[in-house]
Design an enzyme around this catalytic site. Structure first.
Site, PDB file in Angstrom:
ATOM      1  N   GLU A 467       0.811  -1.217   0.000  1.00  0.00           N
ATOM      2  CA  GLU A 467       0.000   0.000   0.000  1.00  0.00           C
ATOM      3  C   GLU A 467       0.847   1.271   0.000  1.00  0.00           C
ATOM      4  O   GLU A 467       0.932   1.995   0.993  1.00  0.00           O
ATOM      5  CB  GLU A 467      -0.971  -0.024   1.187  1.00  0.00           C
ATOM      6  CG  GLU A 467      -1.995  -1.140   1.038  1.00  0.00           C
ATOM      7  CD  GLU A 467      -2.980  -1.235   2.179  1.00  0.00           C
ATOM      8  OE1 GLU A 467      -4.173  -1.481   1.912  1.00  0.00           O
ATOM      9  OE2 GLU A 467      -2.558  -1.096   3.339  1.00  0.00           O
ATOM     10  N   GLU A 535      -4.305  -9.890  -0.693  1.00  0.00           N
ATOM     11  CA  GLU A 535      -5.266  -9.884   0.415  1.00  0.00           C
ATOM     12  C   GLU A 535      -6.655 -10.104  -0.167  1.00  0.00           C
ATOM     13  O   GLU A 535      -7.014  -9.491  -1.180  1.00  0.00           O
ATOM     14  CB  GLU A 535      -5.239  -8.564   1.189  1.00  0.00           C
ATOM     15  CG  GLU A 535      -3.928  -8.275   1.895  1.00  0.00           C
ATOM     16  CD  GLU A 535      -3.902  -6.910   2.577  1.00  0.00           C
ATOM     17  OE1 GLU A 535      -4.992  -6.367   2.883  1.00  0.00           O
ATOM     18  OE2 GLU A 535      -2.789  -6.382   2.798  1.00  0.00           O
TER      19      GLU A 535
END
Length: 1004
Positions: A467, A535
């Protein structure tokens, strides 16, 4: 999540990160001072120690510094005494602290949980010194005289924050980057044979903290092992082991580069052992060199994989010193648009793993990992993503030995500045991935990860971080890894739309998005990479719905190779309330309510913080299983999804279930089914079946160790549901405000004013604690709160709570009908009782005026709390729901009411059992449906689990255990969902359309 990200935008834009300060920890371009070059992890032993089998960590070359240290905590780095590093400083009055540990877990400072955004004051530039929690560690050690003339090093396996190192009053150096090792050479500082004073300053926040914006507790301290070690001046400084396969993956290709600290004066030798037996050995004759090579072919090598974690021992002798390293021969490739190991396709059945212990925080041990890995193996997990930082060295040793595929991830996350792969973009003027000043931070964290972990066969993929804004700094780390390691692919979640990733590794894409990826294969090269979600299936609270639907899609398209569930363990911290009751704390607890925090968003695990298995993990086990089945007539198709194991020696068992009971069992030896293939097995007919019964075929497969590796059941014959209600009705009495139905020892007493049952008399005693009511609402799950259920489906909360009686009537047959206006619809409750006391209750929903989906359609009531033992026939024995029930098999199960409770870290809907045919409480209460239903029972009410439109700091200890047994029979309840928890709904097939519904139950 979007709101969290957007709320910090103003702060982020204001940061002017290019202005360096006076100290290393405040300079982005400084990551370390006077540290050694990063190296692979290994221990040096003496030859005698090696021969005796002594543990390498216990060698005379090492001095363990774990244990008690003198310690002082400071609220600000400015409060640290300027003379604290003096050899004359008096530490006698200081506290003691255990190392490794996080000081917040020892009572110093406040643990703060954040998902995204920084937990420190940035002062517009760097972490503000005035608000930077800090600590000083002090210890005296005596170094053996045997170390005289040797090189001596101090190694930290991991320090959360920045650390300044002082030995005998002299500053040695500095390091930051909390999850990788730092090593200092102490030859010029240490006194051999004498007492030495070690003093460390640890600062919680540094410039590097901007790159550690991970979704976890923000903790500090020396949280991994610390030790001194010594070796002769021409010792082995580093090893690079490349142990691939060649000749069609048959033979091992051993390539080892040995780096010496200075040119050697005597030859080195090596040997390779298989199960303790030397299979190859040689002498390296080169002398007066610092770079030595081993190049050998190992014929017909036994290959390493997660299914077959075969390891050899490589021993390198350097005079009277030796190093032993485990070697696994395997090849990792991206080939034919798929990730392959040893030339074989595989499915990645993974989880994300944070370092977390409920009492020790980030200071995890080898034993902690062993517990986790044992549970993972038992639940068919074959891969781990190191979210979002490298783990301790022993983690990789265990993964090598036990067999897990590992994505090793650099300790780089600057989520607060934006993420190209998500629905907001970084500001290139402040986002660290774009700024040249921060290049060294990115490079050094990546290089440290690679150099330490490069020799582990379990590491099959490098990750650039998590991220981030995918700027030039990430292109440079990608290029460095590709130049220095040609044996592994590199992935980056933030680079999915760009060229600096070998794998498409998105997060929280739906199954439909995976299908879109397959559809777009020919549109661009980025759609031709292996697709492995970094994820997915966000496991927050009562979650992980529709996992089967994900995997139906993945199994149908080879390029979709699975993913890593977020995540493994709830990051709860064990604590007690004012009454001494234990519970798991989360964000905002532990004196942190005045700090920005993200509440229970740290609780996304498949296991609780104490490693108690959640029901969702049982679903993962079933969906991830490697032996799967389809039934075609009398032929059972068995699919072997292992990549390397055949089914040779496996046993198939199959059984006939009638009305939930096994009435006949058979078994046979499975034929050998090669990896990634299937075969048909013809099942023998059962000797006889009973007419009128519901029938299931249950099949299971056991491996050579008699471990269950696959199971399934198939409905063979449905049973027709027939009402038990007698044609002879109960006696009816109508008084002023009451209607009474009487039969044998039962009475059902109604109020004409409310239309509800006031009492249900059994043998003269009222067992009804709350009346039968239509129910349309559930205690919101974390996923429900994520899509704002009160706003999105609020009409049904009103319908649940505010039911206005329109009419209560009784017909000539004694049928009572109560009609309610529930705001967005009308509802009827229809009651009948026969001469035997059996009650039939029908609920009708009609005249629906809202377009909002319905959370549930059911009937709720409560009886006396002494009804506390239950037998049911349905899916079980564990909790299961409409979209999470493939792991639950049909059967007859006996439980206590308390067994239905699952204490999620934040109270929410829990405990349901799906596809139930009947329920029997042992005191004599029985419930039947006119079709399968969802059943829930607790010694608490819906209101006890209710939260309200805004999340409150509520915990399992807040749930009141009442002297009643609450019962809910759901005709339908929407799925739990789980694609993601910040706006994701259950997939459409598991939503309840607003329309007319009718169902009935019978109780006696």
């Amino acid at each position: 999540m979007k709101k969290l990200l957007l709320s910090i935008t103003a702060f982020m834009v204001s940061l002017s990160l290019a202005i360096a300060q006076d100290y290393p920890h405040q300079k982005p371009e400084v990551v370390s001072v006077n540290t050694m070059a990063p190296r692979s992890s290994f221990y040096i032993q003496t030859l005698d120690e090696l021969k005796s089998g002594k543990e390498a960590e216990s060698s005379e070359h090492y001095l363990d510094l774990n244990g008690a240290w003198k310690f002082q905590y400071f609220n600000s780095e400015l409060d640290i005494p300027s003379n604290v590093t003096s050899t004359y400083y008096d530490f006698s009055a200081w506290d003691n602290i255990t190392v490794p540990s996080n000081w917040e877990m020892q009572g110093y400072g406040i643990p703060i949980y954040k998902n995204v955004g920084f937990a420190f004051k940035g002062n517009g530039k760097m972490p503000d010194p005035e608000y930077n929690p800090s600590a000083v560690y002090h210890r005296e050690v005596t170094v053996s005289k045997d170390w005289d003339g040797k090189d001596i090093y101090l190694r930290f396996e991991g320090v959360a924050g920045g650390i300044y190192v002082y030995v005998n009053g002299k500053e040695v150096g500095y390091s930051e980057g909390s999850k990788t090792a730092a090593e200092f050479k102490l030859n010029d500082y240490i006194k051999v044979g004498e007492k030495n004073i070690l003093t460390f300053k640890v600062l919680k926040y540094t410039s590097g903290s901007y790159l550690e914006d991970q979704d976890f507790w923000r903790l500090a301290g020396i949280e991994r092992d610390v030790y001194l070690w010594a070796a002769k001046p021409d010792h082995i400084q580093d090893l690079t082991i490349i142990s691939g396969l060649k000749n069609r993956y048959r033979d091992g290709d051993l390539n080892v580069e040995i780096t010496l600290s200075q040119p050697n004066t005597t030859p080195l030798s090596w040997e390779l052992l298989e199960n303790g037996k030397v299979i190859k050995k040689k002498t390296i004759s080169t002398v007066k060199a610092t770079q030595l090579q081993i190049k050998e072919t190992i014929k017909s090598v036994k290959k390493w994989s997660a299914e077959t974690p075969y390891l050899y021992d490589l021993v390198i002798y350097n005079g009277d010193e030796a190093i032993t390293k485990k070697v696994g021969f395997r090849t990792v490739e991206v080939k034919d648009h798929t990730l392959q190991v040893n030339g074989q396709y595989l499915l990645v059945k993974g989880v994300n793993l944070h370092d977390h212990h409920m009492e020790r925080g980030h200071a995890v041990t080898k034993e902690d990992y062993l517990e986790d890995f044992k549970i993972m193996k038992a639940h068919n997990i074959n891969a781990i993503r190191c979210s979002h930082y490298p783990k301790p060295s022993f983690f990789y040793d265990l993964c090598d030995e036990l067999g897990f595929y590992v994505v090793d991830e650099a300790n780089i996350e600057a989520h607060g500045f934006g993420n190209d792969s998500q629905d907001y973009h970084p500001d290139e003027k402040v986002s660290l991935g774009y700024l040249p000043l921060w290049e060294k931070q990115h490079m050094e964290r990546t290089i440290r990860m690679y150099e330490r972990d490069k020799n582990h066969p379990s590491v099959i993929i490098w990750s650039l971080g998590n991220e981030n804004g995918n700027g030039p700094n990430f292109y440079k780390t990608y290029d460095w890894l590709k130049a220095n390691d040609k044996t592994r692919p590199v992935q980056s979640e933030s680079a999915n739309y760009f060229t600096n990733t070998d794998i498409s590794a998105p997060m929280y894409n739906t199954g439909q998005t995976g299908l879109d990826y397959v559809r777009d294969f020919d549109k661009a090269p980025r759609f031709q990479r292996p697709y492995i979600q970094c994820e997915y299936a966000h496991a927050m609270g009562n979650s992980v719905g529709d996992l089967k639907e994900y995997w139906d899609i993945y199994r149908a398209h080879k390029i979709l190779q699975g993913g890593f569930i977020w995540d493994w363990v709830d990051q709860g911290i064990l604590t007690k309330n004012e009454h001494g009751e234990a519970f798991f704390a989360y964000g905002g607890d532990l004196r942190a309510s005045r700090y920005p925090n993200d509440e229970n968003f740290c609780a996304n695990g498949l296991v609780n913080a104490d490693r108690k298995v959640k029901p969702s993990l049982l679903e993962v086990k079933k969906v991830y299983q490697n032996i799967n089945f389809t039934l075609e007539g009398g032929r059972l198709m068995i699919n072997n999804e292992y990549s390397f194991l055949s089914t040779e020696g496996y046993q198939l068992k199959y059984a006939l279930k009638e009305n939930g009971k096994i009435v006949e069992e058979k078994s046979l030896k499975l034929p050998s089914i090669k990896p990634m293939s299937e075969k048909a097995v013809v099942l023998e007919a059962f000797s006889k079946t009973t007419e009128g019964t519901e029938q299931f075929l249950y099949v299971s497969v056991f491996n050579k160790k008699q471990e269950l590796v696959g199971e399934e059941e198939f409905l063979i014959k449905e049973k027709a549901y027939v009402s038990q209600l007698s044609n002879t009705k109960a006696k009816v009495e109508s008084t002023g405000d009451e209607i009474i139905l009487s039969a044998k020892n039962s009475k059902l007493i109604f109020s004409k004013t409310t239309g509800q049952a006031l009492a249900w008399m059994k043998n003269g005693k009222n067992i009804l604690q709350s009346p039968f009511k239509p129910t349309f609402w559930r205690a919101p799950l974390d996923n429900d709160m994520g899509f704002q259920i009160y706003k999105a489906l609020g009409d049904w909360k009103t319908a649940n709570d505010f039911q206005k009686l329109m009419d209560c009537s009784i017909d000539k047959e004694g049928k009572i009908t109560s009609t309610y206006d529930v705001g967005c619809a009308k509802a009827k409750m229809i009651y009948e009782m026969d001469e035997n006391g059996l009650i039939r209750i029908s609920m009708e929903l009609f005249d629906v005026t809202t377009e909002m989906k319905i959370p549930r359609v059911g009937i709720n009531y409560a009886v006396d709390g002494t009804y506390d033992e239950v037998e049911f026939y349905g899916k079980g024995p564990h909790e299961n729901y409409w979209d999470r029930k493939t792991s639950a098999m049909m059967g007859i199960y006996k439980l206590k009411v308390s067994d239905f409770d699952f204490d999620y870290i934040r109270p929410q809907e829990n405990g349901a059992r799906a596809d139930v045919r009947y329920v029997k409480y042992t005191k004599g209460l029985e419930i039947y449906g006119d079709q399968p239903f969802l059943f829930t029972t607790h010694h608490s009410t819906l209101g006890d689990y209710q939260e309200g439109p805004k999340k409150l700091q509520r915990h399992s200890t807040d749930i009141i255990k009442r002297p009643l047994t609450d019962i809910t029979i759901d005709h339908l309840q929407m799925g739990v969902g789980g694609d993601y928890s910040w706006g994701g709904w259950p997939i459409p097939k598991y939503l309840i359309t607003p329309q007319n519904y009718q169902f009935s139950i019978e109780i006696k």
